[in-house]
Write an enzyme that holds these catalytic residues in place. Sequence first.
Site, PDB file in Angstrom:
ATOM      1  N   GLY A  46      92.506  86.269   9.581  1.00 51.38           N
ATOM      2  CA  GLY A  46      91.383  85.430   9.192  1.00 51.38           C
ATOM      3  C   GLY A  46      90.325  86.245   8.473  1.00 51.38           C
ATOM      4  O   GLY A  46      90.231  87.462   8.665  1.00 51.38           O
ATOM      5  N   CYS A  88      88.741  92.690  14.220  1.00 51.00           N
ATOM      6  CA  CYS A  88      88.045  92.106  13.072  1.00 51.00           C
ATOM      7  C   CYS A  88      88.176  93.069  11.904  1.00 51.00           C
ATOM      8  O   CYS A  88      88.024  94.282  12.085  1.00 51.00           O
ATOM      9  CB  CYS A  88      86.574  91.902  13.434  1.00 51.00           C
ATOM     10  N   LEU A  89      88.449  92.533  10.719  1.00 52.43           N
ATOM     11  CA  LEU A  89      88.621  93.397   9.546  1.00 52.43           C
ATOM     12  C   LEU A  89      87.338  94.153   9.203  1.00 52.43           C
ATOM     13  O   LEU A  89      87.388  95.176   8.523  1.00 52.43           O
ATOM     14  CB  LEU A  89      89.100  92.583   8.339  1.00 52.43           C
ATOM     15  N   HIS A 130      86.584  82.773  16.000  1.00 53.57           N
ATOM     16  CA  HIS A 130      86.112  84.069  15.497  1.00 53.57           C
ATOM     17  C   HIS A 130      85.519  83.918  14.094  1.00 53.57           C
ATOM     18  O   HIS A 130      84.427  84.419  13.817  1.00 53.57           O
ATOM     19  CB  HIS A 130      87.292  85.048  15.490  1.00 53.57           C
TER      20      HIS A 130
END
Length: 151
Positions: A46, A88-89, A130
């Site tokens: 995502g 999380c990126l 998220h």
Amino acid sequence: MAIRNIIHEEDDRLFKTSRPVEVFDERLHCLLDDMAETMRGAEGVGLAAVQVGVLRRAVVIDCGDGLIELVNPRIVGQSGKQSGPEGCLSFPGEYFVVERPNSVVVEAQDRFGRPFRVKGEGLKARAFCHEIDHLDGVVFKSKATAPYEGE
Ligand code: NI
């Protein structure tokens, strides 16, 4: 399509509230296309627009069963609970245990402004929560119940 730069923790835009998308034009389509390519290039499930420095309410998600584009998404229903590791990126290499609903219903618009509703369970529910949090400047770390010490 192009891979865009993903911003990280030290960039305070990550903690700002994104504005609604009001114009569903070629520029939005280019943003969504670039977000999908950027997410895939980074092997994420995502990505929110704010993570590429665009403070607009747009999200892409692909949990392995196809790309979902969410414009102006909001959670309109949720049930159950799950607790599990999350990353999380924008926080490479950091994983925390976060509690999320097990199932959520999201209302959003597509890239042409057409409203739709989508349900997610398990990993997809986690991804929806998220990414929608990102649109309000909320990052997963602030909701962590424990560091994740898994392999
Ligand atoms: Ni994230």
